[in-house]
Design a protein around this motif. Sequence first.
Motif, PDB file in Angstrom:
ATOM      1  N   ASN A 173     -18.927 -24.400  14.766  1.00 39.63           N
ATOM      2  CA  ASN A 173     -17.998 -23.527  14.030  1.00 39.63           C
ATOM      3  C   ASN A 173     -16.562 -23.763  14.497  1.00 39.63           C
ATOM      4  OD1 ASN A 173     -19.322 -21.409  12.108  1.00 39.63           O
ATOM      5  ND2 ASN A 173     -20.748 -21.582  13.825  1.00 39.63           N
ATOM      6  N   LEU A 174     -16.414 -24.035  15.804  1.00 31.93           N
ATOM      7  CA  LEU A 174     -15.073 -24.247  16.354  1.00 31.93           C
ATOM      8  C   LEU A 174     -14.468 -25.570  15.872  1.00 31.93           C
ATOM      9  CD1 LEU A 174     -12.799 -23.324  18.303  1.00 31.93           C
ATOM     10  CD2 LEU A 174     -14.011 -24.561  20.121  1.00 31.93           C
ATOM     11  N   CYS A 200     -16.446 -13.731  26.211  1.00 31.57           N
ATOM     12  CA  CYS A 200     -16.654 -12.991  24.965  1.00 31.57           C
ATOM     13  C   CYS A 200     -18.043 -12.392  24.879  1.00 31.57           C
ATOM     14  CB  CYS A 200     -16.335 -13.871  23.764  1.00 31.57           C
ATOM     15  SG  CYS A 200     -17.696 -14.866  23.277  1.00 31.57           S
ATOM     16  N   SER A 201     -18.167 -11.491  23.925  1.00 33.75           N
ATOM     17  CA  SER A 201     -19.425 -10.767  23.722  1.00 33.75           C
ATOM     18  C   SER A 201     -20.335 -11.563  22.785  1.00 33.75           C
ATOM     19  CB  SER A 201     -19.113  -9.379  23.162  1.00 33.75           C
ATOM     20  OG  SER A 201     -18.401  -9.503  21.939  1.00 33.75           O
ATOM     21  N   ASP A 258     -14.104 -15.131  14.483  1.00 30.74           N
ATOM     22  CA  ASP A 258     -13.142 -14.367  15.281  1.00 30.74           C
ATOM     23  C   ASP A 258     -13.084 -14.923  16.705  1.00 30.74           C
ATOM     24  OD1 ASP A 258     -12.322 -12.639  13.249  1.00 30.74           O
ATOM     25  OD2 ASP A 258     -14.025 -11.298  13.581  1.00 30.74           O
ATOM     26  N   HIS A 259     -14.243 -15.341  17.209  1.00 30.95           N
ATOM     27  CA  HIS A 259     -14.253 -15.973  18.536  1.00 30.95           C
ATOM     28  C   HIS A 259     -13.430 -17.261  18.506  1.00 30.95           C
ATOM     29  CE1 HIS A 259     -16.776 -17.824  22.048  1.00 30.95           C
ATOM     30  NE2 HIS A 259     -15.576 -17.464  22.434  1.00 30.95           N
ATOM     31  N   CYS A 260     -13.635 -18.071  17.460  1.00 29.60           N
ATOM     32  CA  CYS A 260     -12.893 -19.344  17.357  1.00 29.60           C
ATOM     33  C   CYS A 260     -11.387 -19.083  17.320  1.00 29.60           C
ATOM     34  CB  CYS A 260     -13.315 -20.103  16.094  1.00 29.60           C
ATOM     35  SG  CYS A 260     -15.015 -20.695  16.169  1.00 29.60           S
ATOM     36  N   GLN A 261     -10.999 -18.052  16.597  1.00 27.89           N
ATOM     37  CA  GLN A 261      -9.574 -17.710  16.544  1.00 27.89           C
ATOM     38  C   GLN A 261      -9.067 -17.348  17.942  1.00 27.89           C
ATOM     39  OE1 GLN A 261      -8.594 -14.298  14.119  1.00 27.89           O
ATOM     40  NE2 GLN A 261      -6.485 -14.357  14.835  1.00 27.89           N
ATOM     41  N   GLY A 270     -13.920  -9.325  22.475  1.00 25.66           N
ATOM     42  CA  GLY A 270     -15.064  -8.513  22.039  1.00 25.66           C
ATOM     43  C   GLY A 270     -14.909  -8.090  20.599  1.00 25.66           C
ATOM     44  N   GLY A 271     -16.033  -7.826  19.948  1.00 23.39           N
ATOM     45  CA  GLY A 271     -16.003  -7.529  18.526  1.00 23.39           C
ATOM     46  C   GLY A 271     -15.775  -6.065  18.195  1.00 23.39           C
TER      47      GLY A 271
END
Length: 335
Positions: free
Chosen positions: A17-18, A179-180, A223-226, A244-245
């Motif tokens: 995804n990244l 991250c979560s 969102d993690h990639c961002q 975290g989300g």
Amino acid sequence: MSTNVLVTGGCGFIGSNLVRYLLRERPDWKVVNLDRLTYAGNLENLADLADDARHVFVHGDVGDRACVDRVLQEHAIDCVLHLAAESHVDRSIEGPAVFVTTNVLGTQQLLEACRARGLRRFVQVSTDEVYGSLGPSGAFTETSPLQPSSPYSASKTGADLLALAYHHTYGLDVVVTRCSNNYGRYQFPEKLIPRMVVNALRNQKLPVYGDGQHVRDWLHVEDHCQGLLQALERGRAGEVYNLGGGAERKNLDLVKGILAALGKPESLIEFVTDRPGHDRRYAIDPAKSRRELGWTPAHSFEAGLADTVRWYVEHPEWWERVLSGEYRRTVTLTH
Ligand code: NAD
Ligand code: DAU
């Protein structure tokens, strides 16, 4: 300024995804993807990039110093996003050794190669699991004590501390992100959400560990990639950033939600023996990332989960090839 970035583990769930995210957001970058293709590495996750010369796949191990030296030099790498790891807690309980080999020793070899080359930045992609387990209230901050519970999280803690030591001792420009739980497309069906979706689609039992009241804080993979891109571009050297989300859910509620989305009966749920050392609750305080990186997750959990479930429904060929092992035959996609 164009950048030649090395993503390690780019054929896994977050890594693939990244790679796609970076090429979309930074179209003039070259993304070199170093991956050993363990069971979790799947070239089919990147099939849509087969004709994109900005992505270069290299089949190799982060612990192989000669290979890493060659990649750094040949592609004039200036930044590293280090994701390659053994990532599954249950597997670490069954067989911890490979977690130490890849996550600790592999990371150290990679750091050493990066130190020798003198990179612009090294991002160590880590996990909230290094902080251990929370009670019913509170959230992890970057200064929470490191209290890993599983061989997986202990190995990630070791890797984080090595990365920070390479900053403090040798001056390597290191940023650590923690991250979560991620969810989204291309997640290997050993992890909670894809496992439950795939089992439900096949009318098989959904194994819920213990009482199902364990809580995870879910973060959409995009969102993690961002957050990773922002940590790469805006993070301060030597700092840790939690991502975290803000979407805490009890496992049982989440599993029921998946069954409802698929129109399947709750009788498919089966309570099974709990995971040894099972962390009860994770939650992230993202204030520092918001303040210093300007990062906030864009996806709502409900919409993100619905999209993810739909993706698995619409792509049975992807997960059927994973379950049958056929995906491991894909060996092309090199430039
Ligand atoms: P994953 O298991 O889906 O993918 C891992 C990738 O690393 C695979 O492509 C695998 O082939 C590759 N790899 C493994 N050993 C390697 C080695 N020695 N050399 C080169 N490549 C190797 O993992 P993921 O869920 O995408 O996680 C990626 C990273 O993010 C990991 O470092 C993990 O600790 C971290 N993380 C994951 C989550 C999550 O919810 N999935 C949350 C926080 C942090
Ligand atoms: O918190 C970040 C971490 O999230 C990452 O560092 C790890 O790489 C990633 O695997 C994930 O770890 P978890 O152990 O939280 O994820 P997993 O999907 O394995 O399990 C999520 C929760 O669901 C956990 O409480 C255990 C439970 N579970 C899991 C599976 C696979 C079940 O009840 N049944 C299952 O079949």
